[in-house]
Design an enzyme around this catalytic site. Structure first.
Site, PDB file in Angstrom:
ATOM      1  N   GLU A  64       0.824  -1.214   0.000  1.00  0.00           N
ATOM      2  CA  GLU A  64       0.000   0.000   0.000  1.00  0.00           C
ATOM      3  C   GLU A  64       0.859   1.267   0.000  1.00  0.00           C
ATOM      4  O   GLU A  64       1.952   1.285   0.572  1.00  0.00           O
ATOM      5  CB  GLU A  64      -0.865   0.017   1.265  1.00  0.00           C
ATOM      6  CG  GLU A  64      -1.788  -1.158   1.350  1.00  0.00           C
ATOM      7  CD  GLU A  64      -2.382  -1.354   2.749  1.00  0.00           C
ATOM      8  OE1 GLU A  64      -3.547  -1.745   2.818  1.00  0.00           O
ATOM      9  OE2 GLU A  64      -1.699  -1.126   3.748  1.00  0.00           O
ATOM     10  N   ARG A 120       3.756   4.527  15.982  1.00  0.00           N
ATOM     11  CA  ARG A 120       2.637   5.439  15.695  1.00  0.00           C
ATOM     12  C   ARG A 120       1.284   4.754  15.849  1.00  0.00           C
ATOM     13  O   ARG A 120       0.305   5.368  16.279  1.00  0.00           O
ATOM     14  CB  ARG A 120       2.808   6.128  14.337  1.00  0.00           C
ATOM     15  CG  ARG A 120       2.436   5.340  13.065  1.00  0.00           C
ATOM     16  CD  ARG A 120       0.920   5.341  12.793  1.00  0.00           C
ATOM     17  NE  ARG A 120       0.562   5.092  11.424  1.00  0.00           N
ATOM     18  CZ  ARG A 120      -0.133   4.020  10.989  1.00  0.00           C
ATOM     19  NH1 ARG A 120      -0.523   3.075  11.818  1.00  0.00           N
ATOM     20  NH2 ARG A 120      -0.442   3.912   9.717  1.00  0.00           N
ATOM     21  N   ASP A 235      -7.579  -4.857   9.000  1.00  0.00           N
ATOM     22  CA  ASP A 235      -7.190  -3.615   8.319  1.00  0.00           C
ATOM     23  C   ASP A 235      -7.073  -3.802   6.812  1.00  0.00           C
ATOM     24  O   ASP A 235      -6.323  -3.106   6.148  1.00  0.00           O
ATOM     25  CB  ASP A 235      -5.861  -3.086   8.904  1.00  0.00           C
ATOM     26  CG  ASP A 235      -4.717  -4.075   8.736  1.00  0.00           C
ATOM     27  OD1 ASP A 235      -4.973  -5.197   8.274  1.00  0.00           O
ATOM     28  OD2 ASP A 235      -3.571  -3.718   9.057  1.00  0.00           O
ATOM     29  N   SER A 300      -9.579   0.533  14.196  1.00  0.00           N
ATOM     30  CA  SER A 300      -8.328   1.099  13.656  1.00  0.00           C
ATOM     31  C   SER A 300      -7.897   0.385  12.373  1.00  0.00           C
ATOM     32  O   SER A 300      -7.881  -0.840  12.311  1.00  0.00           O
ATOM     33  CB  SER A 300      -7.224   0.944  14.712  1.00  0.00           C
ATOM     34  OG  SER A 300      -5.955   1.116  14.135  1.00  0.00           O
ATOM     35  N   VAL A 301      -7.569   1.181  11.367  1.00  0.00           N
ATOM     36  CA  VAL A 301      -6.949   0.597  10.164  1.00  0.00           C
ATOM     37  C   VAL A 301      -5.591   1.237   9.881  1.00  0.00           C
ATOM     38  O   VAL A 301      -4.786   0.701   9.125  1.00  0.00           O
ATOM     39  CB  VAL A 301      -7.863   0.714   8.909  1.00  0.00           C
ATOM     40  CG1 VAL A 301      -9.077  -0.195   9.043  1.00  0.00           C
ATOM     41  CG2 VAL A 301      -8.285   2.147   8.636  1.00  0.00           C
TER      42      VAL A 301
HETATM   43  P1  NAD Z   1       2.469 -10.428  13.635  1.00  0.00           P
HETATM   44  O1  NAD Z   1       2.317 -11.409  12.521  1.00  0.00           O
HETATM   45  O2  NAD Z   1       3.844 -10.109  14.148  1.00  0.00           O
HETATM   46  O3  NAD Z   1       1.611 -10.920  14.895  1.00  0.00           O
HETATM   47  C1  NAD Z   1       0.307 -11.407  14.785  1.00  0.00           C
HETATM   48  C2  NAD Z   1       0.059 -12.416  15.893  1.00  0.00           C
HETATM   49  O4  NAD Z   1      -1.319 -12.806  15.840  1.00  0.00           O
HETATM   50  C3  NAD Z   1       0.881 -13.701  15.768  1.00  0.00           C
HETATM   51  O5  NAD Z   1       1.654 -13.904  16.923  1.00  0.00           O
HETATM   52  C4  NAD Z   1      -0.181 -14.803  15.578  1.00  0.00           C
HETATM   53  O6  NAD Z   1       0.184 -16.033  16.183  1.00  0.00           O
HETATM   54  C5  NAD Z   1      -1.387 -14.154  16.240  1.00  0.00           C
HETATM   55  N1  NAD Z   1      -2.678 -14.723  15.822  1.00  0.00           N
HETATM   56  C6  NAD Z   1      -3.118 -14.976  14.559  1.00  0.00           C
HETATM   57  N2  NAD Z   1      -4.360 -15.504  14.609  1.00  0.00           N
HETATM   58  C7  NAD Z   1      -4.717 -15.543  15.919  1.00  0.00           C
HETATM   59  C8  NAD Z   1      -5.872 -15.979  16.603  1.00  0.00           C
HETATM   60  N3  NAD Z   1      -6.925 -16.484  15.958  1.00  0.00           N
HETATM   61  N4  NAD Z   1      -5.904 -15.870  17.961  1.00  0.00           N
HETATM   62  C9  NAD Z   1      -4.833 -15.375  18.634  1.00  0.00           C
HETATM   63  N5  NAD Z   1      -3.699 -14.961  18.042  1.00  0.00           N
HETATM   64  C10 NAD Z   1      -3.637 -15.039  16.699  1.00  0.00           C
HETATM   65  O7  NAD Z   1       1.734  -9.109  13.164  1.00  0.00           O
HETATM   66  P2  NAD Z   1       1.814  -7.618  13.765  1.00  0.00           P
HETATM   67  O8  NAD Z   1       2.879  -6.845  13.062  1.00  0.00           O
HETATM   68  O9  NAD Z   1       1.823  -7.684  15.246  1.00  0.00           O
HETATM   69  O10 NAD Z   1       0.434  -7.054  13.249  1.00  0.00           O
HETATM   70  C11 NAD Z   1      -0.792  -7.545  13.774  1.00  0.00           C
HETATM   71  C12 NAD Z   1      -1.939  -7.058  12.929  1.00  0.00           C
HETATM   72  O11 NAD Z   1      -2.061  -5.649  13.061  1.00  0.00           O
HETATM   73  C13 NAD Z   1      -1.755  -7.307  11.425  1.00  0.00           C
HETATM   74  O12 NAD Z   1      -2.975  -7.803  10.916  1.00  0.00           O
HETATM   75  C14 NAD Z   1      -1.420  -5.967  10.846  1.00  0.00           C
HETATM   76  O13 NAD Z   1      -1.850  -5.842   9.510  1.00  0.00           O
HETATM   77  C15 NAD Z   1      -2.196  -5.052  11.774  1.00  0.00           C
HETATM   78  N6  NAD Z   1      -1.685  -3.688  11.878  1.00  0.00           N
HETATM   79  C16 NAD Z   1      -2.591  -2.684  11.933  1.00  0.00           C
HETATM   80  C17 NAD Z   1      -2.163  -1.372  12.057  1.00  0.00           C
HETATM   81  C18 NAD Z   1      -3.168  -0.274  12.178  1.00  0.00           C
HETATM   82  O14 NAD Z   1      -2.823   0.899  12.071  1.00  0.00           O
HETATM   83  N7  NAD Z   1      -4.417  -0.582  12.465  1.00  0.00           N
HETATM   84  C19 NAD Z   1      -0.790  -1.079  12.077  1.00  0.00           C
HETATM   85  C20 NAD Z   1       0.122  -2.131  12.056  1.00  0.00           C
HETATM   86  C21 NAD Z   1      -0.333  -3.450  11.945  1.00  0.00           C
END
Ligand code: NAD
Length: 348
Positions: A64, A120, A235, A300-301
Site C-alpha cells: 500500500e 505510531r 485492516d 483502527s486501520v
Molecule cells: P504479527 O504477525 O507479528 O503478529 C500477529 C500475531 O497474531 C501472531 O503472533 C499470531 O500467532 C497471532 N494470531 C493470529 N491468529 C490468531 C488468533 N486467531 N488468535 C490469537 N492470536 C492469533 O503481526 P503484527 O505486526 O503484530 O500485526 C498484527 C496485525 O495488526 C496485522 O494484521 C497488521 O496488519 C495489523 N496492523 C494494523 C495497524 C493499524 O494501524 N491498524 C498497524 C500495524 C499493523
C-alpha cells in the site's frame, strides 16, 4: 566530480539510527511525543488532503501507498501486510516513508517506518483510549502477541497509565516472547491460555492478530458492557477480527470513513452503518464515551495522517543530532537546465 549542494541532500534515518533515537529519547517518552503530534494533526484534520490508501492486493498480502499533505509538507508511506511472512522468518508489516516540502517538491526526510509504524499505531491507540476508555481503566487484554504487541502495551502505560496486561496468542511462543520483552518495564503481565481468560477483568480489549480471513477473535458473548475495544488487526478487505454482533452493540469510532468502510471491521456492516470520526471527538464537536455501560470500539486501520505526524516528529527530532545520514538522491545541477551536462561531466 560534482558535489551535491546541501539543499539536495536528503536526511535518511536507517533502522539502526531509529533504534538509537528511540533509546536516546526513551521509548515511553517517544510514544507520548508521537501521540501529541498525532493529536495535533487530528485537530487540523480538515485542512489535509485525504484519500483511502492505494492498495495492491495479492493472494498472500497487500502492498500500500499512504499519501497526504497539509499544504506545507507532503508525506507518504510504503507499507506491506503479509500474514504468512512470519512463518518464513519475515515481518508481517514493513514500511518506509518520505516527507517533502510542498513549495519545492524536494524530499526533506526519508526514513525506515517498520519500527515507526509500530510506535505510531500504538501512540494512536493510546491517544484514542484517552478519549474513549472507561475512566481509571488499568487492565488490558492483548490478543495477538506479535510485532505490534509490546508497543501497544507500553503506549497504554505511557499515555493512560495502564498497570496490567493479560496476554493471549494462539501461538504460545509469541506470548512467551511478549511476556519476556515486557519484563521489568513496570507493567504486570499475566500469560493466559484462552482469549476468554485474557479478557477477565480487562476494561480495554486489544485485538492485534494477523490472518487474511474473516476471523472471530472476539465473539459477541465475550464482550461485556462498559469496555473499550481497540481493534487493530482487521485492516484489509476480507480481514476482520470481531463478530458482527459486537459492532451492533458498540459505538464505533474511526479514522477516515471512506478507508475504514473498505478495510475495517465495519466492512461487515451496511454502507450507512453509523460511525463517529475521531477528529470530531478530539475537537469536542462529537461525543466520545457517554456512559459507563457503553461499549466503545476503535476500528483502527491506520491512516496516512498518523504517518505524516510521525514523519513530522522524526524530521523535528533529528535536527542537530547524528541520528541520520545525508543521501545524495536528488540530481541537482548548478544550472538547473543542464542535467545532461552534469551527466556528461561525470564521465570517467
Ligand atoms: P504479527 O504477525 O507479528 O503478529 C500477529 C500475531 O497474531 C501472531 O503472533 C499470531 O500467532 C497471532 N494470531 C493470529 N491468529 C490468531 C488468533 N486467531 N488468535 C490469537 N492470536 C492469533 O503481526 P503484527 O505486526 O503484530 O500485526 C498484527 C496485525 O495488526 C496485522 O494484521 C497488521 O496488519 C495489523 N496492523 C494494523 C495497524 C493499524 O494501524 N491498524 C498497524 C500495524 C499493523
Amino acid at each position: 566530480m560534482t558535489q551535491p549542494s546541501d539543499k539536495a541532500l536528503v536526511p535518511f534515518v536507517s533502522v539502526d539510527n531509529m533504534m538509537r533515537l528511540i533509546h536516546h529519547v526513551g521509548i515511553e517518552e517517544m510514544l507520548r511525543d508521537l501521540a501529541d503530534y498525532i493529536e495535533a494533526d487530528f485537530k487540523r484534520w480538515e485542512l489535509f488532503d485525504k484519500t483511502p490508501r492505494v492498495a495492491s492486493h495479492s493472494d498472500v498480502g497487500v502492498i500500500e501507498l499512504m499519501p497526504t499533505s497539509d499544504g506545507e509538507a507532503y508525506g507518504f508511506k510504503y507499507v506491506n501486510g503479509h500474514p504468512k511472512n512470519t512463518s518464513e522468518g519475515l515481518q508481517t508489516v514493513t514500511a518506509f516513508g518520505l516527507l517533502a516540502d510542498v513549495y519545492t517538491g524536494y524530499p526533506v526526510l526519508l526514513t525506515e517506518m517498520t519500527i515507526l509504524t509500530a510506535l505510531r499505531t500504538a501512540a494512536t491507540s493510546a491517544m484514542v483510549a484517552k478519549y474513549l476508555a472507561p475512566k481509571d481503566a488499568d487492565t488490558m487484554a492483548m490478543i495477538g502477541n506479535g510485532a505490534q504487541s509490546e508497543f501497544q502495551t507500553l503506549a497504554m502505560k505511557a499515555i493512560i497509565g495502564l498497570k496490567a496486561v493479560r496476554l493471549y496468542d494462539k501461538d504460545p511462543a509469541a506470548t512467551a516472547k511478549c511476556a519476556r520483552n515486557l519484563e521489568g518495564l513496570g507493567i504486570s503481565v499475566t500469560v493466559c491460555k484462552t482469549p476468554e481468560e485474557a479478557i477477565e477483568g480487562a476494561q480495554i480489549l486489544t485485538t492485534c492478530t494477523a490472518d487474511k480471513q474473516y476471523a472471530t477473535i472476539l465473539t459477541d458473548n465475550m464482550v461485556g458492557a462498559g469496555v473499550h475495544i481497540n481493534a487493530i488487526g482487521g485492516d484489509c478487505p476480507g480481514k476482520t477480527e470481531l463478530a458482527k454482533g459486537i459492532l451492533d452493540r458498540s459505538t464505533v469510532f474511526v479514522e477516515y470513513p471512506p478507508q475504514t468502510r473498505i478495510e475495517g471491521e465495519i466492512q461487515q456492516m451496511a454502507e450507512d452503518f453509523p460511525v463517529t470520526e475521531l477528529w470530531e471527538v478530539i475537537l469536542g464537536r462529537k461525543k466520545g464515551r457517554t456512559d459507563a455501560q457503553q461499549i466503545t470500539l476503535f476500528d483502527s486501520v491506520g491512516f496516512a495522517i498518523e504517518d505524516f505526524s510521525a514523519l513530522r516528529y522524526i524530521r523535528d527530532r533529528i535536527k542537530d543530532t547524528d541520528y541520520f545520514i545525508d543521501l545524495d538522491m536528488l540530481a541537482d545541477p548548478d544550472d538547473p537546465r543542464d542535467l545532461f551536462g552534469m551527466v556528461q561531466r561525470a564521465k570517467p
